[in-house]
Design a protein around this motif. Sequence first.
Motif, PDB file in Angstrom:
ATOM      1  N   GLU A  39       0.834  -1.207   0.000  1.00  0.00           N
ATOM      2  CA  GLU A  39       0.000   0.000   0.000  1.00  0.00           C
ATOM      3  C   GLU A  39       0.868   1.255   0.000  1.00  0.00           C
ATOM      4  OE1 GLU A  39      -3.607   2.070   2.607  1.00  0.00           O
ATOM      5  OE2 GLU A  39      -2.985  -0.002   3.022  1.00  0.00           O
ATOM      6  N   VAL A  40       1.963   1.196   0.753  1.00  0.00           N
ATOM      7  CA  VAL A  40       2.886   2.342   0.784  1.00  0.00           C
ATOM      8  C   VAL A  40       3.447   2.609  -0.608  1.00  0.00           C
ATOM      9  CG1 VAL A  40       5.112   3.172   1.646  1.00  0.00           C
ATOM     10  CG2 VAL A  40       3.499   2.037   3.203  1.00  0.00           C
ATOM     11  N   MET A  41       3.876   1.559  -1.308  1.00  0.00           N
ATOM     12  CA  MET A  41       4.446   1.731  -2.636  1.00  0.00           C
ATOM     13  C   MET A  41       3.400   2.235  -3.627  1.00  0.00           C
ATOM     14  SD  MET A  41       7.566   1.177  -2.115  1.00  0.00           S
ATOM     15  CE  MET A  41       8.041   1.440  -3.827  1.00  0.00           C
ATOM     16  N   ALA A  42       2.165   1.789  -3.462  1.00  0.00           N
ATOM     17  CA  ALA A  42       1.093   2.258  -4.345  1.00  0.00           C
ATOM     18  C   ALA A  42       0.860   3.753  -4.146  1.00  0.00           C
ATOM     19  CB  ALA A  42      -0.185   1.470  -4.078  1.00  0.00           C
ATOM     20  N   ILE A  43       0.900   4.214  -2.911  1.00  0.00           N
ATOM     21  CA  ILE A  43       0.713   5.641  -2.629  1.00  0.00           C
ATOM     22  C   ILE A  43       1.858   6.452  -3.234  1.00  0.00           C
ATOM     23  CG2 ILE A  43       0.641   7.370  -0.793  1.00  0.00           C
ATOM     24  CD1 ILE A  43      -0.795   5.288   0.952  1.00  0.00           C
ATOM     25  N   LEU A  44       3.077   5.933  -3.102  1.00  0.00           N
ATOM     26  CA  LEU A  44       4.219   6.637  -3.683  1.00  0.00           C
ATOM     27  C   LEU A  44       4.079   6.755  -5.197  1.00  0.00           C
ATOM     28  CD1 LEU A  44       7.291   5.163  -1.719  1.00  0.00           C
ATOM     29  CD2 LEU A  44       6.179   7.367  -1.383  1.00  0.00           C
ATOM     30  N   GLN A  45       3.615   5.680  -5.850  1.00  0.00           N
ATOM     31  CA  GLN A  45       3.468   5.708  -7.305  1.00  0.00           C
ATOM     32  C   GLN A  45       2.418   6.717  -7.745  1.00  0.00           C
ATOM     33  OE1 GLN A  45       5.196   4.353  -9.783  1.00  0.00           O
ATOM     34  NE2 GLN A  45       6.641   3.524  -8.279  1.00  0.00           N
ATOM     35  N   GLN A  46       1.433   6.946  -6.902  1.00  0.00           N
ATOM     36  CA  GLN A  46       0.414   7.945  -7.226  1.00  0.00           C
ATOM     37  C   GLN A  46       1.025   9.353  -7.295  1.00  0.00           C
ATOM     38  OE1 GLN A  46      -2.753   7.576  -4.354  1.00  0.00           O
ATOM     39  NE2 GLN A  46      -3.210   5.453  -4.907  1.00  0.00           N
ATOM     40  N   GLY A  47       2.130   9.548  -6.560  1.00  0.00           N
ATOM     41  CA  GLY A  47       2.783  10.866  -6.560  1.00  0.00           C
ATOM     42  C   GLY A  47       3.891  11.001  -7.576  1.00  0.00           C
ATOM     43  N   ARG A  48       4.072   9.993  -8.425  1.00  0.00           N
ATOM     44  CA  ARG A  48       5.139  10.041  -9.441  1.00  0.00           C
ATOM     45  C   ARG A  48       4.844  11.148 -10.459  1.00  0.00           C
ATOM     46  NH1 ARG A  48       6.779   8.101 -14.442  1.00  0.00           N
ATOM     47  NH2 ARG A  48       8.908   7.258 -14.496  1.00  0.00           N
ATOM     48  N   GLY A  49       5.775  12.061 -10.618  1.00  0.00           N
ATOM     49  CA  GLY A  49       5.622  13.153 -11.569  1.00  0.00           C
ATOM     50  C   GLY A  49       4.832  14.322 -11.022  1.00  0.00           C
ATOM     51  N   SER A  50       4.205  14.165  -9.871  1.00  0.00           N
ATOM     52  CA  SER A  50       3.510  15.287  -9.246  1.00  0.00           C
ATOM     53  C   SER A  50       4.236  15.663  -7.950  1.00  0.00           C
ATOM     54  CB  SER A  50       2.041  14.943  -8.975  1.00  0.00           C
ATOM     55  OG  SER A  50       1.938  13.769  -8.179  1.00  0.00           O
ATOM     56  N   HIS A  51       4.262  14.704  -7.015  1.00  0.00           N
ATOM     57  CA  HIS A  51       4.986  14.945  -5.761  1.00  0.00           C
ATOM     58  C   HIS A  51       6.474  14.629  -5.916  1.00  0.00           C
ATOM     59  CE1 HIS A  51       4.949  14.483  -1.082  1.00  0.00           C
ATOM     60  NE2 HIS A  51       6.016  15.107  -1.514  1.00  0.00           N
TER      61      HIS A  51
END
Length: 419
Positions: A363-375
């Motif tokens: 779940e942590v890695m999925a959240i990080l991927q959601q921020g790829r290119g934005s965060h």
Amino acid sequence: MQTFQRKTAGRIAAVTLLMAACASPLAWLVSRENAEQEVVAFAQEESRRVLTVHSSVRLDGPKAAAQAQQAAQLLTGGLFEIAEIYSPDGHKLAESVTPEGHIVESQLPRHGTPRYRESSYESLPLPGGQWVLRVFVPLRESHSGPVTGYFEGVRIIPEWQRQQIRSDAFIVSLMVCLASLVCGAVIYPVVVHLAKENEHKAQQVLESHIAMMEALGRAIAKRDSDTGAHNYRVAWLAASTAHVLGLQGAAMQSLIAGSFLHDAGKIGIPDAILLKPGRLDEAEMAIMRTHVAQGEDIVTGAGWLDGARDVVGSHHEKWDGSGYPRGLSGQNIPLSARIFAVADVFDALSSRRPYKEPLPFEEVMAILQQGRGSHFDPLVLDTFSQLAPELHRQLQGLDEVATRKLMTDMVQRHFDILV
């Protein structure tokens, strides 16, 4: 230290050899010059003595030419190959030349009417390989008296004397070379000893700085965590990622220091806001965001901690420019801050806090991927994602002491601390 000793030995040897290479030819020239001057001084003194004995110093009487010729003949054949005596007005009164002198006379440069007031000489290498000394002596009845005539003599340096001059010059240059080498050998252990002392003192200062950094980081971390392990974990995660991305030296050291002190400004945030279990309202969030500026104030001017400013001041910036406090975007955000941002969010989501439970790794890695290119910087996130499973595995179950040991090994490696 072994590397330093090898470098020091090499540099001292190089400098010593350079000094020897420069000093030896100079010693050779000085020695040869001294030998020439000794020969000339003897020739000048002997010529004065002969001229004085034969009353040829004063060259203005009726017998001046005959006396000068007699003296010139006496000076040739042993001391000079050519002897010339001139009157006070520069008129040649007498000349005596040996057979060897006749051979070299045509090779000598011409000169004008003598008018010199001090003794001098010329060292002349001739085309046939011969070496001659040409001596010029103004004649005086007393040391400070007027010039009463001139004597000029040409001496062909015999082979035995040339060999002696070369031998003496070689010995002097060899002694200078050996002295340079001995000095280098003597200096080397002194330099190594002083370097060891300086290195030991530098190590002590560095260790005290790192201990202070860790203590301050732990004190800050415990404001909103049960332990200070967060700083060790996030610094280790960031440094592991940075290593793969090629950071080293001062850049890596700054990243590690910034990771420990990233939340230094939280020391000025009230507990009611810092430890609030729910979401912060806009006013509370505005106060919380001031920890970045407060953190920069803390590390600014701290000398060796100045490098931590990049992480402390920019770890809440986002790749798309929506972060704070300056709204930086893309590569305008320091690389160390971009690396730290990924490591910090990963650890925050993976760790237990007073107001939350840890999330599962997937779940942590999925959240990080959601921020790829934005965060997050895509390159940094992709690099971290490849390392994350192994990094997470190594951190599993480690308490603060074990996590500190993990980070200590990293610090020792990148800060060149001897163990």
